[in-house]
Structure formats: C-alpha cells, structure tokens
Enzyme design. Sequence first.
Site, PDB file in Angstrom:
ATOM      1  N   HIS A 104       0.837  -1.191   0.000  1.00 47.88           N
ATOM      2  CA  HIS A 104       0.000   0.000   0.000  1.00 47.88           C
ATOM      3  C   HIS A 104       0.881   1.254   0.000  1.00 47.88           C
ATOM      4  CE1 HIS A 104      -3.878  -2.091   1.634  1.00 47.88           C
ATOM      5  NE2 HIS A 104      -3.316  -2.731   0.616  1.00 47.88           N
ATOM      6  N   GLU A 126       0.817   3.808   1.917  1.00 47.55           N
ATOM      7  CA  GLU A 126       1.281   4.156   3.250  1.00 47.55           C
ATOM      8  C   GLU A 126       2.459   3.278   3.663  1.00 47.55           C
ATOM      9  OE1 GLU A 126      -3.319   4.234   3.462  1.00 47.55           O
ATOM     10  OE2 GLU A 126      -1.736   3.368   2.197  1.00 47.55           O
ATOM     11  N   CYS A 146      -6.332   1.776   5.319  1.00 46.88           N
ATOM     12  CA  CYS A 146      -7.029   0.560   5.726  1.00 46.88           C
ATOM     13  C   CYS A 146      -6.609   0.190   7.154  1.00 46.88           C
ATOM     14  CB  CYS A 146      -6.724  -0.583   4.756  1.00 46.88           C
ATOM     15  SG  CYS A 146      -5.018  -1.177   4.851  1.00 46.88           S
ATOM     16  N   CYS A 186      -2.818  -0.841   7.477  1.00 46.10           N
ATOM     17  CA  CYS A 186      -1.920   0.316   7.399  1.00 46.10           C
ATOM     18  C   CYS A 186      -2.045   1.188   8.643  1.00 46.10           C
ATOM     19  CB  CYS A 186      -2.209   1.131   6.153  1.00 46.10           C
ATOM     20  SG  CYS A 186      -1.576   0.377   4.630  1.00 46.10           S
TER      21      CYS A 186
END
Length: 319
Positions: free
Chosen positions: A241, A243, A268, A271
Amino acid sequence: MLIGISGTPFSGKTEIIKYLQKLGFEFVDFKAKHETKDKLHNNAHTLARDTVFSTIEELMDHVTLNWRKNFVMVSIKGLNDLELLAKRPFFLHISIDAPSKTRYSRYLAQKGESTFEDFMEKSDNETFLTELSQVMERSQIKLINNGVLLKQLNDRLDALNLTDITRLRPSWDSYFMKLADLAALRSNCMKRRVGCVIMRESRVIATGYNGTPRHMTNCNEGGCSRCNTNSTGLSTCLCLHAEENALLESGRDRIGTNATLYCNTCPCLTCSIKIVQSGIKEVVYSQSYNMDELSAAVFKEAGVQLRQFTPPTTGTFVL
C-alpha cells in the site's frame, strides 16, 4: 486577486462580472487591438469598466501594485495574453459556456431578429477561428450556465466560493494532498490508485504509492493475480500500500515524534496499525474507504488525530 473570465458569446459573462462586483471586485480591461464588425457583443463587452488600460502589460502592472485589491477582467484576447497573466500569482482563470439554444435566446432578447444559423456561424467564428476555445480549455474553473434564475445562479456561485485565496496559493493541507495525488499517478495497482506523503514541520520526509515490490512484475503487467482478477482476498495480494511504501522509505527515526501522513484515501486497518507503530501523530485523508470506522477506532485509541480534508473545488460545474 485578478479573475479573468473567458467564454462564448452570451454564455453569461456579464452576470459573473456583476456578481463579483457585488463582492467588491473592480472591473478592469485593456484596449482591444482588433475588433471585426461581425463580432457578437453581449453586455459583458458594453458593461462600464472601472479602468481601461492601453495594454495588458499596463493592466498587470497596476494589479501587481495593488495586489491587496480584487479585480475582474473579461478580454483575454489569446494564448499570449493568457500566458502573461498565468505567470502572476494573483491570477485565476474562469471560463463559462452555455447551450447554443440558451445563448441564442439571450441574443434575441437583447439584439432582436436573427436566424439561429447566422448566430451560430458568428459564434463559432469567434470561438474556433480565434484562440478562444484554447483559452477556455486552460481555465482552472469551467462553468456551464444552463440558464437558471439569477438568484439560483448567485447561490451556486456562493457555494463555489470563487474568491477562496487558497485557489491561488494552496494551504499546507492542499499542498501535501496534491503531492499525494501526484504520487498516486505512479501507482501500478490494478484495483485503485493511492498516493501518500509523510511530512514533518512542513517538509516532505517520504512519498509512496501502491503497487508490487521492487524487482517484481508490476501489478498492471500481471504481477499480482489477486488485483488482476475478481478476488477479494487481501491475504493473497502482492501489492504494497502507498502508506506502507512511505513508511518503509522514511523509517521511524526520520519520522520522529511529530509527523503527519497525508493520503488521498483513508488508510485501511492494516496500514493504520503500522502508522500508529511508526509514531505518526496525525493522518489527513481526502477520500473515504470501506474500513474508515475500524481505522478511526485504532487511531483514536492510539491518540493519533484523524481528519478528512476537502480541497477547494475545481474543474467543470453546471450552474
């Protein structure tokens, strides 16, 4: 602020100028070098100007010296004029258009008899045989005036908040969110584009976007079977992801104790846990995600501030 308005004949430039004048804008202009006798004129071209300058350079010099005031102009003659204006940090370009039949009705109401074909020929000549269409295409805000009542028009212009100064110089939130949006363009994930920026004391520490790890086949080239099918199982996803990439790039030592993470999509749950562990103190996002409530609960318990940021509206708007 100097707002420049460009638009097709009888699209509603006059009403936009009058609206801005009520907000204290001065109507300025410069002398046209060439005007053909067949050129269509609506009230925007006959409305009394507060000041008319000999050249566009004189107009810009005046606005520069009086940059604390607000001005509006309508006579952007071509791309050269637009490029000169666009260099200045106080300039905002708005274009306006309207359906052909709506513009023709306004023309008849003001000018009298004319066939629709004759009106459209002159209108098209002004729009496409000059640089007007290219000038309008480069505007930051595009308005479509569908002929609503004047009060409705003013109410909708109020909602757009055209005079928001952050349209000219973005706030820190706008600045870093734009960087996150830019990072998202590098995403190779087939499911969605996400970008992230980590900053501390208004300085970028790291950026990230989602996609497969380095040295692996990009997701958009078939590298992640989960993202390239209808599968919803996150446990089989090979993509990092945005992040995660930003956190890996920066590391806890560089993040320090007072960093902020900007992401164009709310993190999410997975994360969010990593963000908390890294020491991030604030998370700012623009778009919602289906785990918002779960992520918000994690951040709240860990003492991480979470907030959604909505930037000033740009693009095309139907009035």
